[in-house]
Design a protein around this motif. Structure first.
Motif, PDB file in Angstrom:
ATOM      1  N   TYR A 497      -8.624  -1.069  -4.996  1.00  0.00           N
ATOM      2  CA  TYR A 497      -8.651  -2.533  -4.884  1.00  0.00           C
ATOM      3  C   TYR A 497      -9.842  -3.098  -5.647  1.00  0.00           C
ATOM      4  O   TYR A 497      -9.744  -4.147  -6.294  1.00  0.00           O
ATOM      5  CB  TYR A 497      -8.722  -2.947  -3.408  1.00  0.00           C
ATOM      6  CG  TYR A 497      -8.812  -4.448  -3.218  1.00  0.00           C
ATOM      7  CD1 TYR A 497      -7.673  -5.240  -3.293  1.00  0.00           C
ATOM      8  CD2 TYR A 497     -10.039  -5.060  -2.993  1.00  0.00           C
ATOM      9  CE1 TYR A 497      -7.759  -6.623  -3.140  1.00  0.00           C
ATOM     10  CE2 TYR A 497     -10.130  -6.440  -2.842  1.00  0.00           C
ATOM     11  CZ  TYR A 497      -8.986  -7.212  -2.914  1.00  0.00           C
ATOM     12  OH  TYR A 497      -9.067  -8.583  -2.762  1.00  0.00           O
ATOM     13  N   GLY A 498     -11.001  -2.404  -5.583  1.00  0.00           N
ATOM     14  CA  GLY A 498     -12.171  -2.843  -6.336  1.00  0.00           C
ATOM     15  C   GLY A 498     -11.907  -2.824  -7.832  1.00  0.00           C
ATOM     16  O   GLY A 498     -12.358  -3.712  -8.575  1.00  0.00           O
ATOM     17  N   ILE A 499     -11.177  -1.829  -8.304  1.00  0.00           N
ATOM     18  CA  ILE A 499     -10.825  -1.764  -9.730  1.00  0.00           C
ATOM     19  C   ILE A 499      -9.884  -2.904 -10.095  1.00  0.00           C
ATOM     20  O   ILE A 499     -10.011  -3.530 -11.159  1.00  0.00           O
ATOM     21  CB  ILE A 499     -10.180  -0.404 -10.053  1.00  0.00           C
ATOM     22  CG1 ILE A 499     -11.198   0.722  -9.872  1.00  0.00           C
ATOM     23  CG2 ILE A 499      -9.627  -0.382 -11.479  1.00  0.00           C
ATOM     24  CD1 ILE A 499     -10.603   2.114 -10.018  1.00  0.00           C
ATOM     25  N   ALA A 500      -8.942  -3.205  -9.203  1.00  0.00           N
ATOM     26  CA  ALA A 500      -7.929  -4.213  -9.498  1.00  0.00           C
ATOM     27  C   ALA A 500      -8.451  -5.636  -9.369  1.00  0.00           C
ATOM     28  O   ALA A 500      -8.090  -6.516 -10.168  1.00  0.00           O
ATOM     29  CB  ALA A 500      -6.724  -4.013  -8.569  1.00  0.00           C
ATOM     30  N   ALA A 501      -9.332  -5.907  -8.389  1.00  0.00           N
ATOM     31  CA  ALA A 501      -9.681  -7.300  -8.090  1.00  0.00           C
ATOM     32  C   ALA A 501     -11.167  -7.615  -8.131  1.00  0.00           C
ATOM     33  O   ALA A 501     -11.544  -8.796  -8.108  1.00  0.00           O
ATOM     34  CB  ALA A 501      -9.131  -7.664  -6.700  1.00  0.00           C
ATOM     35  N   GLU A 502     -12.043  -6.606  -8.176  1.00  0.00           N
ATOM     36  CA  GLU A 502     -13.479  -6.864  -8.099  1.00  0.00           C
ATOM     37  C   GLU A 502     -14.222  -6.508  -9.380  1.00  0.00           C
ATOM     38  O   GLU A 502     -15.437  -6.372  -9.375  1.00  0.00           O
ATOM     39  CB  GLU A 502     -14.075  -6.088  -6.919  1.00  0.00           C
ATOM     40  CG  GLU A 502     -13.522  -6.532  -5.570  1.00  0.00           C
ATOM     41  CD  GLU A 502     -14.063  -5.693  -4.427  1.00  0.00           C
ATOM     42  OE1 GLU A 502     -14.810  -4.720  -4.722  1.00  0.00           O
ATOM     43  OE2 GLU A 502     -13.752  -5.986  -3.261  1.00  0.00           O
ATOM     44  N   GLY A 503     -13.516  -6.341 -10.465  1.00  0.00           N
ATOM     45  CA  GLY A 503     -14.153  -6.110 -11.753  1.00  0.00           C
ATOM     46  C   GLY A 503     -14.798  -4.742 -11.907  1.00  0.00           C
ATOM     47  O   GLY A 503     -15.762  -4.601 -12.677  1.00  0.00           O
ATOM     48  N   ARG A 504     -14.308  -3.739 -11.200  1.00  0.00           N
ATOM     49  CA  ARG A 504     -14.880  -2.400 -11.298  1.00  0.00           C
ATOM     50  C   ARG A 504     -14.321  -1.599 -12.476  1.00  0.00           C
ATOM     51  O   ARG A 504     -14.791  -0.494 -12.741  1.00  0.00           O
ATOM     52  CB  ARG A 504     -14.612  -1.618 -10.009  1.00  0.00           C
ATOM     53  CG  ARG A 504     -15.409  -2.133  -8.819  1.00  0.00           C
ATOM     54  CD  ARG A 504     -16.877  -1.845  -8.985  1.00  0.00           C
ATOM     55  NE  ARG A 504     -17.651  -2.248  -7.813  1.00  0.00           N
ATOM     56  CZ  ARG A 504     -18.944  -1.997  -7.664  1.00  0.00           C
ATOM     57  NH1 ARG A 504     -19.599  -1.374  -8.629  1.00  0.00           N
ATOM     58  NH2 ARG A 504     -19.571  -2.385  -6.577  1.00  0.00           N
ATOM     59  N   ALA A 505     -13.328  -2.120 -13.160  1.00  0.00           N
ATOM     60  CA  ALA A 505     -12.793  -1.440 -14.344  1.00  0.00           C
ATOM     61  C   ALA A 505     -13.822  -1.497 -15.468  1.00  0.00           C
ATOM     62  O   ALA A 505     -14.357  -2.569 -15.777  1.00  0.00           O
ATOM     63  CB  ALA A 505     -11.487  -2.089 -14.784  1.00  0.00           C
ATOM     64  N   ASN A 506     -14.121  -0.360 -16.060  1.00  0.00           N
ATOM     65  CA  ASN A 506     -15.190  -0.306 -17.063  1.00  0.00           C
ATOM     66  C   ASN A 506     -14.869   0.774 -18.092  1.00  0.00           C
ATOM     67  O   ASN A 506     -14.712   1.955 -17.749  1.00  0.00           O
ATOM     68  CB  ASN A 506     -16.519  -0.004 -16.366  1.00  0.00           C
ATOM     69  CG  ASN A 506     -17.702  -0.110 -17.301  1.00  0.00           C
ATOM     70  OD1 ASN A 506     -17.892   0.723 -18.168  1.00  0.00           O
ATOM     71  ND2 ASN A 506     -18.511  -1.166 -17.119  1.00  0.00           N
ATOM     72  N   TRP A 507     -14.778   0.372 -19.347  1.00  0.00           N
ATOM     73  CA  TRP A 507     -14.454   1.329 -20.412  1.00  0.00           C
ATOM     74  C   TRP A 507     -15.543   2.386 -20.572  1.00  0.00           C
ATOM     75  O   TRP A 507     -15.255   3.578 -20.706  1.00  0.00           O
ATOM     76  CB  TRP A 507     -14.280   0.595 -21.744  1.00  0.00           C
ATOM     77  CG  TRP A 507     -13.044  -0.238 -21.855  1.00  0.00           C
ATOM     78  CD1 TRP A 507     -12.954  -1.595 -21.811  1.00  0.00           C
ATOM     79  CD2 TRP A 507     -11.704   0.237 -22.028  1.00  0.00           C
ATOM     80  NE1 TRP A 507     -11.662  -2.018 -21.952  1.00  0.00           N
ATOM     81  CE2 TRP A 507     -10.865  -0.911 -22.101  1.00  0.00           C
ATOM     82  CE3 TRP A 507     -11.130   1.494 -22.135  1.00  0.00           C
ATOM     83  CZ2 TRP A 507      -9.489  -0.816 -22.263  1.00  0.00           C
ATOM     84  CZ3 TRP A 507      -9.753   1.592 -22.311  1.00  0.00           C
ATOM     85  CH2 TRP A 507      -8.950   0.455 -22.369  1.00  0.00           C
ATOM     86  N   LEU A 508     -16.785   1.968 -20.550  1.00  0.00           N
ATOM     87  CA  LEU A 508     -17.900   2.871 -20.832  1.00  0.00           C
ATOM     88  C   LEU A 508     -18.050   3.944 -19.753  1.00  0.00           C
ATOM     89  O   LEU A 508     -18.159   5.135 -20.050  1.00  0.00           O
ATOM     90  CB  LEU A 508     -19.195   2.072 -20.966  1.00  0.00           C
ATOM     91  CG  LEU A 508     -20.452   2.894 -21.314  1.00  0.00           C
ATOM     92  CD1 LEU A 508     -20.269   3.610 -22.647  1.00  0.00           C
ATOM     93  CD2 LEU A 508     -21.681   1.987 -21.350  1.00  0.00           C
ATOM     94  N   VAL A 509     -18.050   3.512 -18.492  1.00  0.00           N
ATOM     95  CA  VAL A 509     -18.200   4.472 -17.392  1.00  0.00           C
ATOM     96  C   VAL A 509     -17.012   5.433 -17.349  1.00  0.00           C
ATOM     97  O   VAL A 509     -17.181   6.645 -17.165  1.00  0.00           O
ATOM     98  CB  VAL A 509     -18.344   3.726 -16.050  1.00  0.00           C
ATOM     99  CG1 VAL A 509     -18.311   4.712 -14.879  1.00  0.00           C
ATOM    100  CG2 VAL A 509     -19.635   2.932 -16.023  1.00  0.00           C
TER     101      VAL A 509
END
Length: 684
Positions: A497-509
């Protein structure tokens, strides 16, 4: 001058006549290649093990063979051949001189012959449906027909084709089309049936079981019967152990049967003959198997292939090649005699120095004289340092001498995993005995240091600055997202849910985690413990491995995104790539433990590594499925549907890439050919 010409013509004529009349023809060269098996189970060329020594085309001056079926070399040093086409037994010297013939006018179709130490000649006469026993003068002294016992089977005919006899006079007979096994007959009371021996087993796959369960009786009757195969031939060694070969019997093609009929060898490396027709025990606890096409296989007492040589005759009449082998025998000098029924002749092979040294080592090792066995093994390794069986035997010899470090080194050279594990077990025990107290003291000191530091921190706050620095570091966006991956694998639903709605998606990490995964994968593959390694020593394909991982991740991300988009999923490429990379964290965290254990565990403990790997892969699969569901806001049914569609899409993509690769390869070859033709023409 004229007299000299006459003498020259006369000498040449005598040479030609001598070559035609001599029963044996020496070989000028070896017309075949010798192979062995390395520690990885791969067939590799090695030194010539046996030289094509001679060919016996007839005995004496005028006794030729006709469709011979079997050969036996008796303890008296004479050769006995079942001359089937002429319905007799031909007895000759090992050089091809005729001694006598036996059974003319008595035998009908002799297919097998065996001679006991007392000189009795046992003949399996198939068409006469009996075993005929002759003395050395050729007189019939006994006959054995179909056993009268009801246990033999009323519907089973008695058509003996091969036989051996042990020291007690008990006959072991292969009967044509009798699938119950080897017929065992005692000479008492004119022939007492003792039962069937060494029966082959049948195997049934899952599909056959399902078919038989759902088909009607009439349909099942039309299916092929699942019955055991009849042994093709058999042999016996000086200990009374029976060897059998059976065509098409998988890993049980060759058997070494004890008195209870239990197979004592289990070869799984796929080196058995395709069409075995004969077997004979060697003089060094070894065994030879002849293939119908002319290939000869030599195995040790555990069923491991030492050599294979020979081959089919290509109508060049070269010594050492056969058309249709029907029998094999060996003399006290390790010369091999191969009977060719089609060409009605005997091919003779003699061992080379390399083979004699190996046989000497085999003999010494089988007698428990391990130190003495090392000398011939050392000479074998000087001739061929890559002959893995010699390295294996050398390692086992050092192990018996309790020189475990040397045993470990040779076991690794030979890829002898069992020998390596045993030697490492002993070395580890020695290390533990010498260092156990030091290890305990070190653990105690570490525990005391931990307690002291904890007490000092509670009183004087000596760790305040490090804690402050750590809290500051955690506020860094990169570090925060990196540590979030740990939260994701513990609570995948909330983490997704954090990846989908809280901006936790990150290319670098995500790419950083993928990079760590790649590094650990490569390190584990090429530098893990010997017992866990699945690649050949010295072979590295790192670029290929990296490219494969990157390509799979890219394809998986693209296919998942396409399928999810079609099914109204909410996940973007970035989000899907992120949760896939986060799902690799269990591998990243636990694989270093697997790597460490691979260097300290033996075969008896390797299951611990398998258990940890199972946990890793199941953990990855579970959190990946949960991530797919939550990121795209799917229900359970939609998630299962998307998984199957993604797998199908990935398969189609792989097929498309393969087709493009094949077509491009053809185009590339065409361009190279055109360029080569242009260069060739410009050169003129």
């Amino acid at each position: 001058m004229r007299n000299l010409k006459r003498l020259a013509v006369l000498a040449l004529t005598l040479v030609v006549l001598g070559a035609l009349l001599l029963p044996m023809t020496a070989s000028a060269e070896t017309p075949y290649v010798t192979y062995t098996v390395n520690g990885y189970g791969q067939i590799r060329q090695t030194q010539t093990a046996y030289l094509a020594y001679a060919t016996i085309t007839k005995f004496g001056e005028d006794v030729s063979l006709s469709a011979p079926s079997d050969i036996c070399i008796a303890s008296d040093g004479h050769m006995y051949i079942a001359d089937t086409g002429n319905a007799r037994i031909v007895v000759g010297t090992l050089d091809g001189e005729l001694i006598k013939t036996v059974g003319e006018g008595t035998l009908i179709s002799p297919r097998g012959v065996f001679v006991t130490d007392d000189g009795s000649i046992y003949v399996a006469d198939r068409d006469a449906n009996k075993i005929v026993v002759f003395d050395q003068q050729g007189k019939v002294i006994q006959e054995y027909g179909k056993p009268a016992s009801p246990l033999y089977g009323e519907g089973n005919v008695f058509q003996p084709i091969k036989l051996v006899v042990n020291d007690a006079g008990i006959m072991f007979i292969v009967c044509e089309s009798n699938t119950n096994g080897i017929v065992e007959i005692s000479p008492t009371e004119g022939g007492s049936f003792l039962g069937y021996f060494g029966t082959n087993y049948t195997t049934t796959d899952l599909m056959t079981i399902i078919y038989r369960a759902i088909l009607t009786d009439a349909q099942r009757a039309k299916m092929l019967s699942n019955i055991p195969a009849t042994p093709t031939n058999l042999g016996i060694d000086e200990k009374g152990l029976i060897y059998t070969v059976t065509l098409g019997n998988g890993n049980d093609t060759l058997k070494r049967l004890n008195i209870a009929g239990t197979n004592m060898i289990h070869n799984t490396d796929g080196t058995y003959a395709d069409n075995p027709v004969a077997v004979v025990a060697g003089n060094h606890d070894n065994v030879y198997v002849a293939d119908q096409q002319g290939y000869i296989f030599e195995y040790n007492n555990e069923g491991e292939m030492l050599f294979t040589f020979g081959g089919p005759n290509d109508d060049t009449q070269r010594v050492g090649l056969s058309k249709m082998v029907s029998g094999i025998a060996i003399d006290t000098e390790d010369r091999i005699y191969v009977l060719d029924s089609d060409m009605a002749q005997v091919q003779v092979y003699e061992p080379t120095e390399f083979t004699n040294l190996l046989h000497n080592a085999l003999y010494l090792y089988s007698k428990g004289r391990y130190t003495e066995a090392k000398e011939p093994l050392s000479q074998v390794l000087k001739m061929n340092s890559m002959f893995d069986y010699a390295n294996k035997a050398m390692g086992r010899s050092y192990f018996q001498e309790e020189n475990y470090r040397a045993a470990l080194r040779y076991a690794r050279l030979a890829k002898d995993y069992d020998g390596y594990s045993d030697a490492y077990w002993e070395l580890r025990n020695v290390w533990l005995k010498n260092n156990i107290m030091t290890a305990i003291i070190l653990v105690v000191l570490l525990f005391v240091a931990y307690k002291v530091i904890k007490a000092l921190d509670k009183r004087s706050h000596i760790l305040a600055k490090p804690r402050k620095a750590y809290r500051k570091l955690k506020k860094n966006k990169f570090i925060a997202n990196l540590t979030y991956s740990g939260y994701y694998i513990r609570k995948p639903s909330d983490g997704a849910y954090g990846i989908a709605a809280e901006g936790r998606a990150n290319w670098l990490v995500s790419s950083f985690l993928l990079l760590i995964f790649i590094v650990e994968f490569v390190v584990m593959k090429y530098t893990c413990g010997f017992l866990s390694k699945t690649v050949m020593e010295g072979r590295y394909e790192i670029l290929s491995d990296v490219g494969m991982i990157v390509a799979v991740m890219a394809a998986l991300t693209a296919c998942t995104y396409l399928v999810c988009t079609i099914n109204e999923g909410e996940g973007t490429v970035k989000k899907i790539y992120t949760f896939f990379c986060y799902s690799l964290v269990p591998y990243i965290l636990l694989m270093p433990l697997v790597y460490a254990l691979s260097h300290v565990l033996t075969n008896n403990e390797i299951f611990l590594i398998d258990m940890i790997k199972l946990v890793i892969y199941v953990w990855i699969a579970v959190i990946a499925v949960v991530g797919l569901k939550e990121v795209n806001n799917f229900n359970a049914k939609e998630t299962v549907k998307v998984i199957f569609l993604t797998a199908f899409t990935a398969l189609i993509l792989a097929l498309l890439i393969f087709i493009i690769y094949v077509l491009w390869a053809q185009v590339f070859d065409f361009i190279v050919a055109i360029a080569g033709e242009g260069v060739y023409r410009l050169g003129y």
